[in-house]
Motif scaffolding. Sequence first.
Motif, PDB file in Angstrom:
ATOM      1  N   SER A 178      64.613   9.377  53.163  1.00 22.69           N
ATOM      2  CA  SER A 178      63.980  10.738  51.860  1.00 22.69           C
ATOM      3  C   SER A 178      62.914   8.907  51.535  1.00 22.69           C
ATOM      4  O   SER A 178      63.167   8.301  51.111  1.00 22.69           O
ATOM      5  CB  SER A 178      65.094  10.581  50.535  1.00 22.69           C
ATOM      6  N   GLU A 179      61.968  10.176  51.381  1.00 25.55           N
ATOM      7  CA  GLU A 179      60.927   9.218  50.757  1.00 25.55           C
ATOM      8  C   GLU A 179      60.695   9.909  49.228  1.00 25.55           C
ATOM      9  O   GLU A 179      59.851   8.418  49.109  1.00 25.55           O
ATOM     10  CB  GLU A 179      59.332  10.006  51.719  1.00 25.55           C
ATOM     11  N   HIS A 180      61.163   9.515  48.959  1.00 30.44           N
ATOM     12  CA  HIS A 180      61.513   9.958  47.199  1.00 30.44           C
ATOM     13  C   HIS A 180      62.776   8.779  47.255  1.00 30.44           C
ATOM     14  O   HIS A 180      62.959   8.775  45.833  1.00 30.44           O
ATOM     15  CB  HIS A 180      62.372  11.444  46.725  1.00 30.44           C
ATOM     16  N   LEU A 181      63.580   8.521  48.144  1.00 31.79           N
ATOM     17  CA  LEU A 181      64.292   7.131  47.650  1.00 31.79           C
ATOM     18  C   LEU A 181      64.435   5.794  48.385  1.00 31.79           C
ATOM     19  O   LEU A 181      63.821   5.410  48.848  1.00 31.79           O
ATOM     20  CB  LEU A 181      65.952   7.500  47.551  1.00 31.79           C
ATOM     21  N   THR A 182      64.525   4.507  47.286  1.00 32.66           N
ATOM     22  CA  THR A 182      64.744   3.172  47.830  1.00 32.66           C
ATOM     23  C   THR A 182      65.575   2.995  48.952  1.00 32.66           C
ATOM     24  O   THR A 182      66.396   3.500  49.024  1.00 32.66           O
ATOM     25  CB  THR A 182      64.675   2.823  47.187  1.00 32.66           C
ATOM     26  N   ARG A 183      65.737   1.899  49.765  1.00 28.50           N
ATOM     27  CA  ARG A 183      66.332   1.820  50.822  1.00 28.50           C
ATOM     28  C   ARG A 183      67.712   1.627  49.601  1.00 28.50           C
ATOM     29  O   ARG A 183      68.211   1.910  51.197  1.00 28.50           O
ATOM     30  CB  ARG A 183      66.066   0.610  52.300  1.00 28.50           C
ATOM     31  N   ALA A 184      68.264   0.733  48.699  1.00 29.84           N
ATOM     32  CA  ALA A 184      69.387   0.874  48.515  1.00 29.84           C
ATOM     33  C   ALA A 184      69.733   1.775  47.973  1.00 29.84           C
ATOM     34  O   ALA A 184      70.925   2.319  47.610  1.00 29.84           O
ATOM     35  CB  ALA A 184      68.569  -0.347  46.843  1.00 29.84           C
ATOM     36  N   GLN A 185      68.664   2.986  47.174  1.00 29.59           N
ATOM     37  CA  GLN A 185      68.896   4.229  46.876  1.00 29.59           C
ATOM     38  C   GLN A 185      70.149   4.978  48.400  1.00 29.59           C
ATOM     39  O   GLN A 185      71.198   5.456  48.044  1.00 29.59           O
ATOM     40  CB  GLN A 185      68.236   4.893  46.474  1.00 29.59           C
ATOM     41  N   SER A 186      69.101   4.799  49.388  1.00 28.89           N
ATOM     42  CA  SER A 186      69.836   5.590  50.597  1.00 28.89           C
ATOM     43  C   SER A 186      71.301   4.764  51.245  1.00 28.89           C
ATOM     44  O   SER A 186      71.889   6.362  51.534  1.00 28.89           O
ATOM     45  CB  SER A 186      68.310   5.282  51.760  1.00 28.89           C
TER      46      SER A 186
ATOM     47  N   HIS B 135      75.036  18.719  45.114  1.00 30.60           N
ATOM     48  CA  HIS B 135      75.693  18.866  43.909  1.00 30.60           C
ATOM     49  C   HIS B 135      75.542  17.506  43.198  1.00 30.60           C
ATOM     50  O   HIS B 135      76.011  17.644  41.967  1.00 30.60           O
ATOM     51  CB  HIS B 135      77.200  19.272  43.860  1.00 30.60           C
ATOM     52  N   ASN B 136      75.704  16.238  44.093  1.00 33.79           N
ATOM     53  CA  ASN B 136      75.931  15.203  43.071  1.00 33.79           C
ATOM     54  C   ASN B 136      75.115  13.864  43.338  1.00 33.79           C
ATOM     55  O   ASN B 136      75.367  12.776  42.801  1.00 33.79           O
ATOM     56  CB  ASN B 136      77.755  14.335  43.660  1.00 33.79           C
ATOM     57  N   LEU B 137      73.951  13.740  44.313  1.00 34.66           N
ATOM     58  CA  LEU B 137      73.123  12.950  44.017  1.00 34.66           C
ATOM     59  C   LEU B 137      72.407  12.444  42.644  1.00 34.66           C
ATOM     60  O   LEU B 137      72.298  10.869  42.779  1.00 34.66           O
ATOM     61  CB  LEU B 137      71.267  13.574  44.603  1.00 34.66           C
ATOM     62  N   ARG B 138      71.861  13.348  41.885  1.00 38.58           N
ATOM     63  CA  ARG B 138      71.789  12.783  40.895  1.00 38.58           C
ATOM     64  C   ARG B 138      72.659  12.129  40.089  1.00 38.58           C
ATOM     65  O   ARG B 138      72.370  10.198  39.750  1.00 38.58           O
ATOM     66  CB  ARG B 138      72.086  13.845  39.592  1.00 38.58           C
ATOM     67  N   HIS B 139      74.125  12.406  40.001  1.00 38.84           N
ATOM     68  CA  HIS B 139      75.164  11.456  39.884  1.00 38.84           C
ATOM     69  C   HIS B 139      74.822   9.985  40.208  1.00 38.84           C
ATOM     70  O   HIS B 139      75.462   9.072  39.355  1.00 38.84           O
ATOM     71  CB  HIS B 139      76.531  12.046  39.282  1.00 38.84           C
ATOM     72  N   VAL B 140      74.715   9.951  42.138  1.00 34.08           N
ATOM     73  CA  VAL B 140      75.587   9.037  42.607  1.00 34.08           C
ATOM     74  C   VAL B 140      73.948   8.149  42.386  1.00 34.08           C
ATOM     75  O   VAL B 140      74.087   6.752  42.742  1.00 34.08           O
ATOM     76  CB  VAL B 140      74.659   9.101  43.880  1.00 34.08           C
ATOM     77  N   LEU B 141      72.686   8.769  41.926  1.00 32.58           N
ATOM     78  CA  LEU B 141      71.875   7.667  41.364  1.00 32.58           C
ATOM     79  C   LEU B 141      72.088   6.743  40.403  1.00 32.58           C
ATOM     80  O   LEU B 141      71.199   5.792  40.080  1.00 32.58           O
ATOM     81  CB  LEU B 141      70.291   8.496  42.341  1.00 32.58           C
ATOM     82  N   ASN B 142      72.969   7.858  39.072  1.00 36.54           N
ATOM     83  CA  ASN B 142      72.769   7.109  38.097  1.00 36.54           C
ATOM     84  C   ASN B 142      73.784   5.841  38.030  1.00 36.54           C
ATOM     85  O   ASN B 142      73.441   4.858  37.233  1.00 36.54           O
ATOM     86  CB  ASN B 142      73.623   7.627  37.290  1.00 36.54           C
ATOM     87  N   GLN B 143      74.511   6.035  39.137  1.00 34.61           N
ATOM     88  CA  GLN B 143      75.608   4.972  39.487  1.00 34.61           C
ATOM     89  C   GLN B 143      74.981   4.026  39.497  1.00 34.61           C
ATOM     90  O   GLN B 143      74.226   3.522  40.680  1.00 34.61           O
ATOM     91  CB  GLN B 143      76.940   5.759  40.406  1.00 34.61           C
ATOM     92  N   PRO B 144      75.524   2.310  39.307  1.00 36.65           N
ATOM     93  CA  PRO B 144      75.130   1.449  39.913  1.00 36.65           C
ATOM     94  C   PRO B 144      75.861   0.871  41.198  1.00 36.65           C
ATOM     95  O   PRO B 144      76.321   1.471  41.907  1.00 36.65           O
ATOM     96  CB  PRO B 144      75.650   0.132  39.147  1.00 36.65           C
TER      97      PRO B 144
ATOM     98  N   LYS C 113      67.514  19.736  50.698  1.00 30.78           N
ATOM     99  CA  LYS C 113      67.061  19.278  49.022  1.00 30.78           C
ATOM    100  C   LYS C 113      68.032  19.178  48.083  1.00 30.78           C
ATOM    101  O   LYS C 113      69.094  19.728  47.972  1.00 30.78           O
ATOM    102  CB  LYS C 113      66.077  20.216  48.685  1.00 30.78           C
ATOM    103  N   ALA C 114      68.030  18.182  46.532  1.00 28.35           N
ATOM    104  CA  ALA C 114      68.976  17.731  46.223  1.00 28.35           C
ATOM    105  C   ALA C 114      68.134  17.794  45.465  1.00 28.35           C
ATOM    106  O   ALA C 114      67.064  16.972  44.912  1.00 28.35           O
ATOM    107  CB  ALA C 114      70.115  17.148  45.975  1.00 28.35           C
ATOM    108  N   GLU C 115      68.728  18.123  43.730  1.00 30.13           N
ATOM    109  CA  GLU C 115      68.500  17.146  41.967  1.00 30.13           C
ATOM    110  C   GLU C 115      68.424  15.752  42.264  1.00 30.13           C
ATOM    111  O   GLU C 115      69.960  15.186  41.982  1.00 30.13           O
ATOM    112  CB  GLU C 115      69.465  18.209  41.725  1.00 30.13           C
ATOM    113  N   GLY C 116      67.085  15.352  41.802  1.00 34.47           N
ATOM    114  CA  GLY C 116      67.154  13.988  41.201  1.00 34.47           C
ATOM    115  C   GLY C 116      67.578  13.410  39.903  1.00 34.47           C
ATOM    116  O   GLY C 116      67.574  13.768  38.913  1.00 34.47           O
ATOM    117  N   LEU C 117      67.175  12.228  39.736  1.00 33.68           N
ATOM    118  CA  LEU C 117      67.825  11.756  38.206  1.00 33.68           C
ATOM    119  C   LEU C 117      66.386  12.249  37.272  1.00 33.68           C
ATOM    120  O   LEU C 117      67.176  12.460  36.484  1.00 33.68           O
ATOM    121  CB  LEU C 117      66.859  10.344  38.201  1.00 33.68           C
ATOM    122  N   MET C 118      65.582  12.658  37.645  1.00 34.07           N
ATOM    123  CA  MET C 118      64.428  13.323  36.860  1.00 34.07           C
ATOM    124  C   MET C 118      64.814  14.604  36.484  1.00 34.07           C
ATOM    125  O   MET C 118      63.279  16.105  36.513  1.00 34.07           O
ATOM    126  CB  MET C 118      63.165  12.991  37.300  1.00 34.07           C
ATOM    127  N   GLY C 119      64.881  15.185  37.645  1.00 33.39           N
ATOM    128  CA  GLY C 119      65.950  16.796  37.407  1.00 33.39           C
ATOM    129  C   GLY C 119      64.800  17.364  38.786  1.00 33.39           C
ATOM    130  O   GLY C 119      64.781  18.650  39.103  1.00 33.39           O
TER     131      GLY C 119
END
Length: 183
Positions: free
Chosen positions: A60-68, A97-106, A28-34
């Motif tokens: 992950s069922e919580h990520l879109t295909r593009a995010q994955s 440790h970096n999932l939130r930052h990865v998902l924040n980037q274009p 598990k990792a921290e997503g965009l909304m914590g």
Amino acid sequence: MIRQKEDHRLSTAVDPKTDGTVFRILTKAEGLMGEDVPLELLFHLPVNYPSCLPAISVHSEHLTRAQSMTVKEKLLKQAENLLSEPMVHELVLWIRHNLRHVLNQPETGSGREKCTFATGTTVDGGLWMTLLHLDHMRAKTKYVQTVEKWASDLQLTGRLMFMGKIILILLQGDRSNIKVPES
């Protein structure tokens, strides 16, 4: 948690002497909304690992295909910095440790990585799916490896299904990467 892969998602059990090893890691990792985002990471370590990058799949069922795909690209980019070192544990810690930052980037879609998906643009109708029926399969392991490579080269995802004597391949991807047979 590290377990050797036992399911049959487009690839079957591999022979570690010739094909390397496949690990499925659930974390598990921290997503965009914590929130906690469950991740299933598949690492296919080739025989010459760690001198060669592992093949990585992110689900992950919580990520879109593009995010994955973005997460996968970032993991492979990070892996390039760790060549010649055992890296799976480091990559798991890094994404935790970096999932939130990865998902924040274009999304970059650079496609520089060797033997991996390159995120393409959606063309001519977007996401398509096709189901292929195979009559037979002689060398199962070799055939599965070939199908995996073709799917990766064509930026497709899929499943190989064995139902008794029926063998099916379900493929999904951009319309431009799937050729539909003419009736």
